[in-house]
Design a protein around this motif. Structure first.
Motif, PDB file in Angstrom:
ATOM      1  N   HIS A  96      52.322  66.691  34.572  1.00 55.71           N
ATOM      2  CA  HIS A  96      52.251  65.251  34.316  1.00 55.71           C
ATOM      3  C   HIS A  96      51.356  64.948  33.108  1.00 55.71           C
ATOM      4  O   HIS A  96      51.647  64.027  32.334  1.00 55.71           O
ATOM      5  N   LEU A  97      50.288  65.704  32.960  1.00 57.23           N
ATOM      6  CA  LEU A  97      49.391  65.505  31.816  1.00 57.23           C
ATOM      7  C   LEU A  97      50.096  65.843  30.502  1.00 57.23           C
ATOM      8  O   LEU A  97      49.734  65.332  29.445  1.00 57.23           O
ATOM      9  N   ALA A  98      51.102  66.705  30.589  1.00 55.61           N
ATOM     10  CA  ALA A  98      51.902  67.070  29.415  1.00 55.61           C
ATOM     11  C   ALA A  98      53.087  66.113  29.235  1.00 55.61           C
ATOM     12  O   ALA A  98      54.050  66.426  28.534  1.00 55.61           O
ATOM     13  N   GLN A  99      52.987  64.958  29.905  1.00 54.76           N
ATOM     14  CA  GLN A  99      53.984  63.887  29.792  1.00 54.76           C
ATOM     15  C   GLN A  99      55.312  64.190  30.472  1.00 54.76           C
ATOM     16  O   GLN A  99      56.337  63.582  30.151  1.00 54.76           O
ATOM     17  N   GLU A 100      55.301  65.156  31.400  1.00 54.23           N
ATOM     18  CA  GLU A 100      56.484  65.361  32.235  1.00 54.23           C
ATOM     19  C   GLU A 100      56.301  64.475  33.475  1.00 54.23           C
ATOM     20  O   GLU A 100      55.669  64.868  34.449  1.00 54.23           O
ATOM     21  N   ASN A 101      56.858  63.289  33.424  1.00 53.20           N
ATOM     22  CA  ASN A 101      56.503  62.252  34.389  1.00 53.20           C
ATOM     23  C   ASN A 101      57.440  62.125  35.581  1.00 53.20           C
ATOM     24  O   ASN A 101      57.317  61.184  36.374  1.00 53.20           O
ATOM     25  N   LYS A 102      58.400  63.026  35.721  1.00 56.36           N
ATOM     26  CA  LYS A 102      59.312  62.948  36.856  1.00 56.36           C
ATOM     27  C   LYS A 102      58.549  63.155  38.169  1.00 56.36           C
ATOM     28  O   LYS A 102      57.821  64.134  38.332  1.00 56.36           O
ATOM     29  N   ILE A 103      58.718  62.226  39.102  1.00 56.59           N
ATOM     30  CA  ILE A 103      58.061  62.338  40.414  1.00 56.59           C
ATOM     31  C   ILE A 103      58.686  63.486  41.190  1.00 56.59           C
ATOM     32  O   ILE A 103      59.906  63.605  41.279  1.00 56.59           O
ATOM     33  N   GLU A 104      57.845  64.353  41.746  1.00 58.02           N
ATOM     34  CA  GLU A 104      58.316  65.490  42.527  1.00 58.02           C
ATOM     35  C   GLU A 104      57.688  65.474  43.913  1.00 58.02           C
ATOM     36  O   GLU A 104      56.494  65.192  44.049  1.00 58.02           O
ATOM     37  N   HIS A 105      58.475  65.794  44.921  1.00 56.42           N
ATOM     38  CA  HIS A 105      57.975  65.976  46.286  1.00 56.42           C
ATOM     39  C   HIS A 105      58.198  67.434  46.657  1.00 56.42           C
ATOM     40  O   HIS A 105      59.340  67.866  46.842  1.00 56.42           O
ATOM     41  N   VAL A 106      57.109  68.186  46.754  1.00 53.73           N
ATOM     42  CA  VAL A 106      57.170  69.628  46.981  1.00 53.73           C
ATOM     43  C   VAL A 106      56.787  69.939  48.422  1.00 53.73           C
ATOM     44  O   VAL A 106      55.727  69.511  48.896  1.00 53.73           O
ATOM     45  N   HIS A 107      57.639  70.677  49.132  1.00 50.09           N
ATOM     46  CA  HIS A 107      57.373  71.066  50.516  1.00 50.09           C
ATOM     47  C   HIS A 107      57.024  72.550  50.570  1.00 50.09           C
ATOM     48  O   HIS A 107      57.828  73.386  50.146  1.00 50.09           O
ATOM     49  N   MET A 108      55.863  72.857  51.092  1.00 49.91           N
ATOM     50  CA  MET A 108      55.403  74.240  51.194  1.00 49.91           C
ATOM     51  C   MET A 108      55.728  74.788  52.585  1.00 49.91           C
ATOM     52  O   MET A 108      55.392  74.181  53.604  1.00 49.91           O
ATOM     53  N   ILE A 109      56.373  75.948  52.607  1.00 51.72           N
ATOM     54  CA  ILE A 109      56.807  76.529  53.875  1.00 51.72           C
ATOM     55  C   ILE A 109      55.633  77.250  54.559  1.00 51.72           C
ATOM     56  O   ILE A 109      54.977  78.084  53.952  1.00 51.72           O
ATOM     57  N   PRO A 110      55.377  76.933  55.833  1.00 52.67           N
ATOM     58  CA  PRO A 110      54.254  77.554  56.561  1.00 52.67           C
ATOM     59  C   PRO A 110      54.647  78.866  57.226  1.00 52.67           C
ATOM     60  O   PRO A 110      55.804  79.289  57.170  1.00 52.67           O
ATOM     61  N   ALA A 111      53.675  79.489  57.873  1.00 53.95           N
ATOM     62  CA  ALA A 111      53.916  80.732  58.620  1.00 53.95           C
ATOM     63  C   ALA A 111      53.432  80.559  60.059  1.00 53.95           C
ATOM     64  O   ALA A 111      52.425  79.896  60.304  1.00 53.95           O
ATOM     65  N   LEU A 112      54.159  81.166  61.002  1.00 51.74           N
ATOM     66  CA  LEU A 112      53.752  81.118  62.416  1.00 51.74           C
ATOM     67  C   LEU A 112      52.895  82.328  62.751  1.00 51.74           C
ATOM     68  O   LEU A 112      53.273  83.465  62.471  1.00 51.74           O
ATOM     69  N   ILE A 113      51.744  82.065  63.355  1.00 48.43           N
ATOM     70  CA  ILE A 113      50.808  83.125  63.742  1.00 48.43           C
ATOM     71  C   ILE A 113      50.760  83.187  65.269  1.00 48.43           C
ATOM     72  O   ILE A 113      50.050  82.421  65.913  1.00 48.43           O
TER      73      ILE A 113
END
Length: 354
Positions: free
Chosen positions: A319-336
């Motif tokens: 975003h600081l480099a002017q790439e302003n597209k909104i992104e929603h990132v989902h991080m996959i968890p692990a089961l312990i």
């Protein structure tokens, strides 16, 4: 009074035998981009260190019209996941030559806002949000050229369960996590799996409840233990299961909103002679240290806090480099898996990469 001699960039240039431009590029971390040899770069850095040279950040900011200062806002200082995400962000920012400015909700939103504006921050990472962070608040910050990313859980306004901030988000994939948990309990032949909800103002609580209701219907009708309050931590788990038992609702598996809620539920089960995991299996979220040292150790979904922090910084840099597209990132968890679901489990059974 003894006069203090401030070491300047010109002093470094003279001692290293290089031009002002070369020294500036090296010390700004741009040696490779400027095609300055590794030998020269090492020499400049060594000389700067020996002279105890400290760059004039104010002058650099005026020249570049950027401060390289990134605000970090922590919505709750006692929340262990916010703390872990913040720690990851603080480790990651220097890799991009960015400087952190830490602010906390306990100081009040207005004081934090004034601090961000006074220090002319370039970007802002929210580790959680608070009621003051409305769409208008985000818009006002962006009007001041402040790029925004939310890392982790965010605040849900009352009665607005569909609320989604119009800024970039990086958070756990609660649906994928819930699928891992339910699959695990079904493999253990559990047939009446209940879910203890989280505080209604937490986005994670909404996502986990929706995921549970959607996935569990393939196997049974939902069993939901909901206090209808924002009670947190151990008390929430204890009171929610107490309420379930008073209503004579039967279950052989419990999925708790988080590990601390799970610990509260386990205390109630112990006090009432319920065997864990033979009578009732218990699973939490976040994989906090308390989960491993609980009695019994709690099977938990590991929150990828470090990865969330790293990805949030990477997204902000874009975003600081002017790439302003909104992104929603989902991080996959692990089961312990641990003894709260089966005494035979002591190692990681399921893990996904993001």
């Amino acid at each position: 009074m003894k006069k203090i001699n401030h070491i300047t960039l010109a002093d470094v240039c003279k001692a290293a035998g290089v031009s002002l431009n070369t020294a500036a590029k090296v010390l700004a971390g741009q040696a490779k981009k400027a095609r300055i040899s590794e030998k020269t770069a090492k020499k400049v850095k060594k000389v700067a260190q020996s002279l105890d040279y400290v760059p004039n950040q104010m002058a650099r900011s005026l020249r570049a019209k950027k401060t390289s200062i990134i605000g970090i806002f922590v919505a709750d200082m006692i929340d262990p996941i916010y703390a872990a995400i913040t720690h990851s962000i603080l480790e990651e920012l220097p890799k991009h030559n960015l400087f952190p400015l830490l602010t906390v909700a306990e100081a009040g939103y207005e004081m934090c806002r004034q601090t961000w504006l006074r220090n002319r921050i370039d970007g802002l990472i929210f580790c959680g949000t608070t009621p003051e962070m409305t769409p208008q608040a985000y818009s006002n910050l962006e009007k001041n050229n402040i790029r925004i990313v939310i890392a982790g859980n965010y605040y849900l306004p009352s009665g607005q369960s569909a609320f989604l901030p119009q800024v970039s988000l990086v958070h756990i994939d609660n649906h994928a996590g819930m699928q891992l948990i339910i699959n695990h309990l079904i493999e253990l032949k559990k047939q009446k799996i209940a879910f203890i909800t989280g505080p209604k103002s937490h986005s994670d609580a909404k996502d986990r409840l929706q995921a549970y209701e959607y996935i569990i219907r393939e196997h049974q009708n939902p069993i939901i233990a909901d206090l209808q309050t924002d009670e947190r931590f151990w008390q929430r788990g204890y009171l929610a299961i107490k309420q379930l038992f008073e209503q004579e609702v039967k279950c052989d598996g419990i999925i708790a909103y988080d590990d601390l809620v799970a610990i509260g539920a386990i205390k109630f089960l112990h006090q009432n002679g319920i065997n864990i995991p033979n009578d009732i299996a218990v699973v939490g979220f976040d994989n906090l240290p308390q989960a491993e040292y609980s009695t019994p150790p709690i099977t938990s979904l590991e929150q990828p806090a470090q990865a969330i922090g790293q990805r949030s910084v990477e997204l902000l840099v874009k975003h600081l480099a002017q790439e302003n597209k909104i992104e929603h990132v989902h991080m996959i968890p692990a089961l312990i898996p641990r003894e709260s679901t089966s005494t035979s489990h002591s190692q990681i059974a399921h893990k996904n990469e993001y």
